[in-house]
Scaffold this motif. Sequence first.
Motif, short mmCIF file in Angstrom:
data_model
loop_
_atom_site.label_atom_id
_atom_site.label_comp_id
_atom_site.label_asym_id
_atom_site.label_seq_id
_atom_site.Cartn_x
_atom_site.Cartn_y
_atom_site.Cartn_z
N LEU A 206 -14.02 -26.47 6.89
CA LEU A 206 -14.16 -25.05 7.26
C LEU A 206 -14.26 -24.95 8.77
CD1 LEU A 206 -14.66 -22.12 6.08
CD2 LEU A 206 -17.10 -22.60 6.33
N GLU B 287 -15.14 -21.92 11.59
CA GLU B 287 -15.57 -20.55 11.88
C GLU B 287 -15.33 -20.27 13.37
OE1 GLU B 287 -17.47 -16.94 10.44
OE2 GLU B 287 -17.12 -18.79 9.32
N TRP C 20 -22.77 -19.64 2.80
CA TRP C 20 -22.43 -19.73 4.22
C TRP C 20 -22.61 -18.34 4.84
CZ3 TRP C 20 -21.61 -23.34 7.75
CH2 TRP C 20 -20.91 -23.02 8.92
N VAL D 139 -18.52 -20.38 -0.60
CA VAL D 139 -17.38 -21.15 -0.14
C VAL D 139 -17.17 -22.34 -1.07
CG1 VAL D 139 -16.35 -22.37 1.82
CG2 VAL D 139 -17.95 -20.48 2.23
N GLY E 71 -13.41 -25.71 1.08
CA GLY E 71 -13.28 -24.68 2.10
C GLY E 71 -12.12 -23.73 1.91
N GLN E 72 -11.38 -23.86 0.83
CA GLN E 72 -10.19 -23.05 0.63
C GLN E 72 -10.50 -21.64 0.15
OE1 GLN E 72 -7.02 -24.17 1.53
NE2 GLN E 72 -8.39 -25.70 2.43
N VAL F 147 -13.25 -18.49 0.21
CA VAL F 147 -14.42 -17.89 0.85
C VAL F 147 -14.57 -16.48 0.30
CG1 VAL F 147 -15.53 -17.25 3.02
CG2 VAL F 147 -14.00 -19.24 2.95
#
Length: 746
Positions: free
Chosen positions: A328, A330, A353, A366, A370-371, A373
């Motif tokens: 992930l 950000e 998250w 999440v 990480g795909q 969210v």
Amino acid sequence: MIKKEFLSVLFIAMFVSFYSTAQETASLTLADIYKNGTYGQKGFGPVRWMQDNTSYSTLEPNSQVDGSDIVRYDAKSGKRTVLVSASQLIPDTEKTPLEISDYQWSADNTKLLVFTNTKKVWRYNTRGDYWVLDLKTDTLQQLGKSLPEATLMFAKFSPDASKVGYVSELNIYVEDLADQKVLPITTDGGDNIINGTFDWVYEEELSCRDGFRWSPDGENIAYWQSDTQGVGTFYMIDNIDSIYSKPLPMPYPKVGTTLSAVKVGVISSKGGDTKWFAIPGDPRNNYLARMDFIPNSNEVMVQQLNRPQNTNKVWVGDTNSMAINNILTETDKAFLDIHDDIRWLDNEKFFTWSSERDGWLHLFKVSRDGQTVEPITKGEFDVVNIDNIDAKGGYVYYIASPDNFTQRYLYRSRIDGKGKAERITPPSNSGQNRYQISSDAKWAIQTFENTVTPPVYSLVSLPSHKEIRILEDNSELKKKYDALGLNPKEFVKVDIGDDVLDAWMIKPKDFDTSKKYPLLFYVYGEPAGATVQDNWGGGSLWDEYMAQQGYVVMSVDNRGTKTPRGNDWRKSIYGQIGILASEDQSKAATEILKTYDFLDSERVGIWGWSGGGQMTLNCMFRYPEIYKTGLAVSFVSDQRLYDATYQERYMGLLKDNAEGYHDGSPINFAQNLEGNLMIIHGTADDNVHYQSFEMLVDRLIKHNKLFSMMSYPMRSHSINERENTSYHLRETMQKFWKGNLPAGGK
């Protein structure tokens, strides 16, 4: 600049642990506030929810042996049971019990870890001695007996509670509780190498203190190592504790200079060689801001902030293969804050998250890769903090205040993201509320307060929020406060055109609308905190005292302050610390003076501490036609002098924003001073160095500007160490105001 724990430093003497029995008085005095402890408040705890989630433990005095018992209370019935008597905490060679500064239960509640004999490391008392009490055998043993006294830090049980890990003098140790063998698992700590804890800037700006983690199976320990070589050394000078001065060196990275090189490794809890994760990027231009094991796995999650702190890469590392994967990333156009809201869900397939990606601070769910969210909390409001993630019950409990930015309430939302936010705190608790919630989210210790109500601690059941019993209501303090007959804060709105700002006002006791009064602003104005809050804040007794002397006291939160008003509000200050905020403050002052006929525009003062000290100087130097008198305490005069991590987060890198650093630094506008100015600083300020004070003094002298100054030798950023300091400081401040900003209605 000044952090959350110091925003209320002006009330420091009011938070003493004892409660004075002084007689009630009709008049508020500085001696009663800062010397006699007359208005000290009572707390409750510390509280630990027990493993069963139906009871909690807390500390209570044991008068027979002059110590503290650890007692258990059943939440529903209130039944009291002494779990650990103070007499059980008397070492064999002593006659008095250990003083409990903090305590931890093992996972099964059969062992107790006691922290005692503590010493301060920068902000907090994080080193001392640790003892373990085995409740099954009723044996008490000291940890690290072969190590120097009061050097142990961050001790914690292994998952099965057979061992304890801790840090001493920059190395990590593991002690077997059965045979008391102490194993140093790192040995290279010292000089520039720091194992299992952090340098000053990581502690101050990233809230990193405890620097190691047990693996879920207890076989390994993951830890941070910092190398401070190349970091600039700042020297404070102790001139008063010996006939010769003593330099006090500390590695401290200032804006644009070299940072510590930090890495994360894993080592067997039985000792051996450390394996290091090869996280990409220059370790001296990135921060490894968070690290922890993923439950029920041999993997760790590491958060890597880049130096400008606008990109956070989340890595998962396998402690067996040492392979890493970026799951992930950000980003933000301005800066990112680090949040401690990760909770693994659905057999570690998902994690929670916190992010401002939709313009508001919300909690997301999440997937492990990480795909995916997905939002958990939704709406045009900020989640101030997460109090409990009840995976079994399907809810997250959090603090928010969508309708009033000065207040705080408990809400809950479904983890699956369905439905709307549900307010849990009842309307009767108007003000600010905090909660310590049992892990099953069925019980909570609530702390309620507002500007005229000192903290009230209650046990409540959730989600109904039914009050079961009051644990401490500070009723004696409330009576003393009410007996003073003070005018409480009035919360008002100030429209400056660009936005509508929150403010409060305190009027003198004998206020007369037909007269004109001097206006005294208290300011902070930086993104680390806010001053306009409907909380107790020690009763704001300094502000009330000044109002009692004949001043109208006000405070305004400009744009960019830490207020739950969305990403745009908080990030508006980016790249222009001291510029936008002082402009907002000046517009607010102008609007306030036009709005209230009882204010005297020729008698306007402003003061602040740390970030508020810098803001005071910027207002005095930039808008001398408004502010006639100012008092700046523990301030930054040149932003390049402050630590890199804080200043670069909000201003960007110096090479990219040299103009902003110049224009936001009040020292560059000292030639504009027209009014009365006093500056105050502690010479042992490890946070905002005394250097900042002296450089401004030099600049004011250069421009032939007359001013007043006061130095407090070997006092830190809070200027409260050593005998009589707080009282003397306030007397000094009062004398300056009365001599330079005439009080009373005219």
